[in-house]
Design an enzyme around this catalytic site. Structure first.
Site, short mmCIF file in Angstrom:
data_model
loop_
_atom_site.label_atom_id
_atom_site.label_comp_id
_atom_site.label_asym_id
_atom_site.label_seq_id
_atom_site.Cartn_x
_atom_site.Cartn_y
_atom_site.Cartn_z
N GLY A 111 0.69 -1.27 -0.10
CA GLY A 111 -0.04 -0.03 -0.06
C GLY A 111 0.95 1.37 -0.12
O GLY A 111 0.41 2.27 -0.56
N GLU A 114 1.60 1.84 -3.48
CA GLU A 114 0.35 2.30 -4.20
C GLU A 114 0.25 3.77 -3.89
O GLU A 114 -0.37 4.56 -4.86
CB GLU A 114 -0.80 1.20 -3.82
N GLU A 134 2.77 -8.26 -1.80
CA GLU A 134 1.45 -8.95 -1.60
C GLU A 134 1.57 -10.46 -1.84
O GLU A 134 0.99 -11.16 -1.20
CB GLU A 134 0.23 -8.28 -2.30
#
Ligand code: COA
Length: 260
Positions: A111, A114, A134
């Site tokens: 994240g 991202e 991930e």
């Protein structure tokens, strides 16, 4: 409103948003996602903030990912809601209408990568590491990494990063266009400020429309994107800033933009 997971202040036209959970390497828990969403809504409405610097507290991490202790307990429907909330935050950053510079001061994983991808520019310190680990946890990126990473660095490199789960260095991130610049850690915030000052010296409405043309246009066919560009180009020509910018050039003086 005071934040539990963020530091937020506006200084000299720049909003500084710092994710502040250094003991957990600034991992994004549910609260941090909520507070970031609230904070970017505030920045959008703050006329005194022309741009944002987004960074992580401490010298080790920008953001080391979504909070794995929360992820571990998610149900399928809860996971879907979590992904949708995170994606909405990333979209709100991308479409803020003001430049957002990620000052990536260490781990930008999952994240965190991202979040950096949703920003307008990524400036990294030499110790930064970017990655989408991930798959090592048995999941896939859920905050739009599978969509933004290939658009930024190309499908082949994005697949390598996403499928291997291995991080890449700041230098490699720069080489493939994921980082715009790499500097030493003490130079990170001053470099981000310098990049923002250059942008803020330009016509504010032109900057806004250029962001919109690129960010919306990339989702469209080329023909539709060109139509959008032509419309926004036309809109620029209705602004006082356009009159001032062109007149200042012809009069050989710096332009004084008012954002009108
Ligand atoms: N979620 C929750 N907690 C996290 C976290 C995350 N994504 N990343 C780090 N932390 C926590 C650790 O559990 C540890 O907490 P503790 O001190 O209470 O045990 C603390 O942050 C420090 O991390 P630690 O692993 O001890 O630091 P390190 O320098 O040895 O390793 C990393 C750093 C980034 C390599 C390692 O923390 C890591 O792999 N984190 C997960 C990265 C990831 O998979 N992110 C994607 C999630 S979808």
């Amino acid at each position: 409103m005071g934040y539990e997971t963020l530091l937020y202040e506006i200084r000299a036209g720049i909003a500084y948003v710092t994710i502040n959970r250094p003991q957990k390497l600034n991992a994004l828990n549910r609260r941090a996602i909520q507070e970031l969403t609230d904070c970017f809504e505030r920045v959008a409405k703050a006329p005194e903030a022309g741009a944002v610097i987004l960074t992580g507290a401490g010298e080790k991490a920008f953001v080391a990912g979504a909070d794995i202790s929360e992820l571990a307990a998610l149900t399928p429907t809860g996971a879907r809601e979590t992904a949708l909330r995170g994606q909405a935050l990333m979209d709100s950053i991308e479409h803020l209408g003001k430049p957002v510079v990620a000052a990536v001061n260490g781990f930008a994983l999952g994240g965190g990568c991202e979040l950096a991808l949703a920003c307008t520019l990524r400036i990294a310190s030499v110790n930064a590491l970017f990655g989408q680990p991930e798959v090592k946890l048995g999941i896939i990126p859920g905050y739009a990494g599978t969509q933004r990473l290939p658009r930024l660095v190309g499908k082949g490199r994005a697949l390598e990063i996403i499928l291997s789960g291995e991080p890449i260095s700041a230098e490699e991130a720069w080489r493939i266009g994921l980082a715009n610049q790499v500097v030493s850690l003490p130079e990170l915030i001053p470099t981000a400020e310098k990049a923002i000052r250059k942008i803020l010296a330009n016509g504010p409405l032109a900057v806004r429309y250029a962001l919109e043309a690129v960010n919306r246009g990339i989702e469209m066919t080329e023909a539709d994107g060109e139509q959008l560009e032509a419309n926004l180009f036309g809109l620029c020509c209705a602004t006082a800033d356009m009159k001032e910018g062109t007149r200042a050039f012809l009069e050989k003086r710096p332009a004084k933009f008012k954002g009108e």
